[in-house]
Design a protein around this motif. Structure first.
Motif, PDB file in Angstrom:
ATOM      1  N   THR A   1       0.851  -1.201   0.000  1.00 21.55           N
ATOM      2  CA  THR A   1       0.000   0.000   0.000  1.00 21.55           C
ATOM      3  C   THR A   1       0.879   1.240   0.000  1.00 21.55           C
ATOM      4  O   THR A   1       1.845   1.321   0.763  1.00 21.55           O
ATOM      5  CB  THR A   1      -0.905   0.005   1.243  1.00 21.55           C
TER       6      THR A   1
ATOM      7  N   TYR B   1       1.685  12.193   0.285  1.00 19.23           N
ATOM      8  CA  TYR B   1       1.409  13.382   1.087  1.00 19.23           C
ATOM      9  C   TYR B   1       2.140  14.574   0.479  1.00 19.23           C
ATOM     10  O   TYR B   1       3.239  14.433  -0.054  1.00 19.23           O
ATOM     11  CB  TYR B   1       1.896  13.188   2.529  1.00 19.23           C
TER      12      TYR B   1
ATOM     13  N   GLN C   1       3.766  18.230   1.573  1.00 19.64           N
ATOM     14  CA  GLN C   1       4.181  19.019   2.733  1.00 19.64           C
ATOM     15  C   GLN C   1       4.687  20.370   2.252  1.00 19.64           C
ATOM     16  O   GLN C   1       5.803  20.503   1.748  1.00 19.64           O
ATOM     17  CB  GLN C   1       5.269  18.297   3.533  1.00 19.64           C
TER      18      GLN C   1
ATOM     19  N   GLN D   1       4.722  23.550   7.102  1.00 20.00           N
ATOM     20  CA  GLN D   1       3.448  22.887   7.409  1.00 20.00           C
ATOM     21  C   GLN D   1       3.658  21.396   7.652  1.00 20.00           C
ATOM     22  O   GLN D   1       4.709  20.843   7.328  1.00 20.00           O
ATOM     23  CB  GLN D   1       2.463  23.081   6.254  1.00 20.00           C
ATOM     24  N   GLY D   2       2.623  20.764   8.197  1.00 20.07           N
ATOM     25  CA  GLY D   2       2.639  19.321   8.302  1.00 20.07           C
ATOM     26  C   GLY D   2       2.181  18.700   6.996  1.00 20.07           C
ATOM     27  O   GLY D   2       1.539  19.353   6.169  1.00 20.07           O
ATOM     28  N   PRO D   3       2.500  17.439   6.773  1.00 20.89           N
ATOM     29  CA  PRO D   3       2.066  16.765   5.539  1.00 20.89           C
ATOM     30  C   PRO D   3       0.546  16.692   5.442  1.00 20.89           C
ATOM     31  O   PRO D   3      -0.147  16.527   6.452  1.00 20.89           O
ATOM     32  CB  PRO D   3       2.677  15.371   5.676  1.00 20.89           C
TER      33      PRO D   3
ATOM     34  N   PHE E   1      -2.549  14.643   3.296  1.00 22.23           N
ATOM     35  CA  PHE E   1      -2.818  13.426   2.532  1.00 22.23           C
ATOM     36  C   PHE E   1      -3.374  13.758   1.149  1.00 22.23           C
ATOM     37  O   PHE E   1      -4.337  14.520   1.030  1.00 22.23           O
ATOM     38  CB  PHE E   1      -3.810  12.568   3.313  1.00 22.23           C
TER      39      PHE E   1
ATOM     40  N   GLN F   1      -4.211   7.400  -1.777  1.00 23.43           N
ATOM     41  CA  GLN F   1      -3.617   6.130  -1.403  1.00 23.43           C
ATOM     42  C   GLN F   1      -3.953   5.075  -2.449  1.00 23.43           C
ATOM     43  O   GLN F   1      -5.072   5.045  -2.968  1.00 23.43           O
ATOM     44  CB  GLN F   1      -4.177   5.686  -0.051  1.00 23.43           C
TER      45      GLN F   1
ATOM     46  N   GLN G   1      -8.385   5.875  -1.241  1.00 23.78           N
ATOM     47  CA  GLN G   1      -8.787   7.047  -0.470  1.00 23.78           C
ATOM     48  C   GLN G   1      -8.205   8.264  -1.172  1.00 23.78           C
ATOM     49  O   GLN G   1      -7.164   8.168  -1.822  1.00 23.78           O
ATOM     50  CB  GLN G   1      -8.226   7.019   0.959  1.00 23.78           C
TER      51      GLN G   1
ATOM     52  N   LEU H   1       7.304  19.639  -0.623  1.00 22.16           N
ATOM     53  CA  LEU H   1       7.960  18.344  -0.483  1.00 22.16           C
ATOM     54  C   LEU H   1       6.869  17.280  -0.616  1.00 22.16           C
ATOM     55  O   LEU H   1       5.862  17.332   0.095  1.00 22.16           O
ATOM     56  CB  LEU H   1       8.647  18.246   0.875  1.00 22.16           C
TER      57      LEU H   1
ATOM     58  N   LEU I   1       5.884  13.488  -0.115  1.00 19.72           N
ATOM     59  CA  LEU I   1       6.305  12.321   0.641  1.00 19.72           C
ATOM     60  C   LEU I   1       5.472  11.109   0.246  1.00 19.72           C
ATOM     61  O   LEU I   1       4.260  11.204   0.074  1.00 19.72           O
ATOM     62  CB  LEU I   1       6.131  12.570   2.146  1.00 19.72           C
TER      63      LEU I   1
ATOM     64  N   GLN J   1       2.836   3.374   8.900  1.00 16.56           N
ATOM     65  CA  GLN J   1       3.297   3.846   7.607  1.00 16.56           C
ATOM     66  C   GLN J   1       4.753   4.272   7.710  1.00 16.56           C
ATOM     67  O   GLN J   1       5.123   5.026   8.617  1.00 16.56           O
ATOM     68  CB  GLN J   1       2.426   5.009   7.128  1.00 16.56           C
TER      69      GLN J   1
ATOM     70  N   PHE K   1       7.917   6.200   5.814  1.00 13.42           N
ATOM     71  CA  PHE K   1       8.058   7.287   4.858  1.00 13.42           C
ATOM     72  C   PHE K   1       9.394   7.251   4.131  1.00 13.42           C
ATOM     73  O   PHE K   1      10.414   6.836   4.689  1.00 13.42           O
ATOM     74  CB  PHE K   1       7.930   8.640   5.571  1.00 13.42           C
ATOM     75  N   GLY K   2       9.369   7.757   2.893  1.00 12.54           N
ATOM     76  CA  GLY K   2      10.582   8.020   2.166  1.00 12.54           C
ATOM     77  C   GLY K   2      11.094   9.415   2.494  1.00 12.54           C
ATOM     78  O   GLY K   2      10.478  10.147   3.281  1.00 12.54           O
TER      79      GLY K   2
ATOM     80  N   GLY L   1      11.314  11.854   0.407  1.00  9.90           N
ATOM     81  CA  GLY L   1      10.569  12.867  -0.315  1.00  9.90           C
ATOM     82  C   GLY L   1      11.224  13.367  -1.592  1.00  9.90           C
ATOM     83  O   GLY L   1      12.416  13.167  -1.826  1.00  9.90           O
TER      84      GLY L   1
ATOM     85  N   TYR M   1       5.963  11.715  15.034  1.00 10.89           N
ATOM     86  CA  TYR M   1       6.972  11.486  14.015  1.00 10.89           C
ATOM     87  C   TYR M   1       8.040  12.566  14.155  1.00 10.89           C
ATOM     88  O   TYR M   1       7.755  13.715  14.492  1.00 10.89           O
ATOM     89  CB  TYR M   1       6.374  11.561  12.610  1.00 10.89           C
TER      90      TYR M   1
ATOM     91  N   ARG N   1      14.863  15.042   5.975  1.00 13.77           N
ATOM     92  CA  ARG N   1      13.476  15.091   5.485  1.00 13.77           C
ATOM     93  C   ARG N   1      12.671  13.817   5.714  1.00 13.77           C
ATOM     94  O   ARG N   1      11.451  13.836   5.592  1.00 13.77           O
ATOM     95  CB  ARG N   1      13.409  15.454   3.988  1.00 13.77           C
ATOM     96  N   GLN N   2      13.329  12.708   6.029  1.00 11.62           N
ATOM     97  CA  GLN N   2      12.573  11.466   6.171  1.00 11.62           C
ATOM     98  C   GLN N   2      11.833  11.426   7.494  1.00 11.62           C
ATOM     99  O   GLN N   2      12.430  11.579   8.553  1.00 11.62           O
ATOM    100  CB  GLN N   2      13.501  10.275   6.047  1.00 11.62           C
ATOM    101  N   MET N   3      10.546  11.194   7.437  1.00 10.31           N
ATOM    102  CA  MET N   3       9.726  11.059   8.632  1.00 10.31           C
ATOM    103  C   MET N   3      10.059   9.746   9.324  1.00 10.31           C
ATOM    104  O   MET N   3       9.997   8.679   8.715  1.00 10.31           O
ATOM    105  CB  MET N   3       8.235  11.045   8.266  1.00 10.31           C
TER     106      MET N   3
ATOM    107  N   PHE O   1       6.278  16.046  14.594  1.00  7.54           N
ATOM    108  CA  PHE O   1       4.892  16.129  14.163  1.00  7.54           C
ATOM    109  C   PHE O   1       4.038  15.143  14.951  1.00  7.54           C
ATOM    110  O   PHE O   1       4.384  13.969  15.082  1.00  7.54           O
ATOM    111  CB  PHE O   1       4.761  15.811  12.675  1.00  7.54           C
TER     112      PHE O   1
ATOM    113  N   LEU P   1      -3.065   9.508   7.572  1.00  7.66           N
ATOM    114  CA  LEU P   1      -2.607  10.230   8.760  1.00  7.66           C
ATOM    115  C   LEU P   1      -2.994  11.699   8.635  1.00  7.66           C
ATOM    116  O   LEU P   1      -2.876  12.289   7.566  1.00  7.66           O
ATOM    117  CB  LEU P   1      -1.095  10.106   8.892  1.00  7.66           C
TER     118      LEU P   1
ATOM    119  N   PHE Q   1      -1.881  15.258  10.230  1.00  2.00           N
ATOM    120  CA  PHE Q   1      -0.740  15.809  10.945  1.00  2.00           C
ATOM    121  C   PHE Q   1      -1.025  17.194  11.504  1.00  2.00           C
ATOM    122  O   PHE Q   1      -1.823  17.961  10.948  1.00  2.00           O
ATOM    123  CB  PHE Q   1       0.465  15.938   9.997  1.00  2.00           C
ATOM    124  N   GLY Q   2      -0.323  17.525  12.589  1.00  2.96           N
ATOM    125  CA  GLY Q   2      -0.253  18.896  13.045  1.00  2.96           C
ATOM    126  C   GLY Q   2       0.780  19.667  12.243  1.00  2.96           C
ATOM    127  O   GLY Q   2       1.421  19.111  11.341  1.00  2.96           O
ATOM    128  N   LYS Q   3       0.984  20.943  12.602  1.00  3.28           N
ATOM    129  CA  LYS Q   3       1.915  21.770  11.853  1.00  3.28           C
ATOM    130  C   LYS Q   3       3.365  21.595  12.277  1.00  3.28           C
ATOM    131  O   LYS Q   3       4.273  22.100  11.614  1.00  3.28           O
ATOM    132  CB  LYS Q   3       1.520  23.242  11.961  1.00  3.28           C
TER     133      LYS Q   3
END
Lengths: 115, 117
Positions: free
Chosen positions: A31, A35, A37, A41-43, A45, A48, A56, A88, A90, A104, A106-107, A109, B37, B43-45, B91, B105, B107-109
């Motif tokens: 899966t 995202y 980013q 800011q935060g990522p 969505f 998917q 989704q 960015l 992700l 999940q 992450f890469g 990005g 996270y 940059r990787q989460m 995050f 997910l 996320f917050g800022k």
């Protein structure tokens, strides 16, 4: 064990162009989630993919589309680029849809700059 | 819609000291997961810690622990014995539980943590 890999690392495009970003999931994962980013800011969505279908989708326009291949890798396509698409991007992979304890991964990005 | 709020844009801590990062969330769901996270300059989460909403016991992972207050919808992260390598963006994230591990997910800022030597 390879983690999530994304290519390219950086990309510069001009307004109106189209871009394709690529993601290979962690070994054993099926899966892929994408995202966006924005700076500071935060990522957020985007969408998917599971079993080669979009399962989704977040609040992004149709200019954002994707694809998943039989080997579970995925592409994110953005058409008619806008300055606001600079961000960015992700990719995150996970295993299955119904395994609640899965997480999940992450890469690193792809940094997209639209001029 | 679920929302996640991190009210501290930046925090700093002295090496070897303890720091707490705050997070609040809003949801009408009863089954969900919460995550912290870490995103370093690479940059990787990276997942730091996870909490299942149905568990009353606070999660811990080595120097990282959470204070989960379900009624108050609060989920703070405590980092003990801070190290220079802890410097990063942190995050807080929420995920509904019923769709499984691949549910999106939220996320917050983020909070930028600086560790001073």
């Amino acid at each position: 064990d390879a983690g999530v890999t994304q290519s390219p690392t950086h990309l510069i495009k001009t307004r109106g162009q189209q871009v394709t970003l690529r993601c290979s999931p962690k070994s054993g994962h099926d899966t892929v989630s994408w995202y966006q980013q924005a700076l500071g800011q935060g990522p957020q969505f985007i969408f998917q993919y599971y079993e080669e279908e979009e399962r989704q989708r977040g609040n992004f326009p149709d200019r954002f589309s994707g694809h998943q291949f039989p080997n579970y890798s995925s592409e994110l396509n953005v058409n008619a680029l806008l300055l606001g698409d600079s961000a960015l991007y992700l990719c995150a992979s996970s295993l299955g849809l119904a395994l609640a304890k899965n997480i999940q991964y992450f890469g690193a990005g792809t940094r997209l700059s639209v001029l | 819609a679920q929302t996640v709020t991190q009210s501290q844009p930046e925090m700093s801590v002295q090496e070897a000291e303890t720091v707490t990062l705050s997070c609040t969330y809003d949801t009408s769901e009863s089954d969900y997961y919460l995550f912290w996270y870490k995103q370093p300059p690479s940059r990787q989460m990276i997942l730091v810690i996870r909490q299942e909403a149905y568990k009353q016991q606070n999660a811990t992972e080595n120097r990282f622990s959470v204070n989960f207050q379900k009624a108050a919808k609060s989920f703070s992260l405590k980092i003990s014995d801070s190290q220079l390598g802890d410097a990063a963006m942190y995050f807080c994230a929420y995920r509904r539980g019923r769709q499984g591990g691949s549910e999106k997910l939220v996320f917050g800022k983020g909070t930028k943590l600086t560790v001073n030597p």
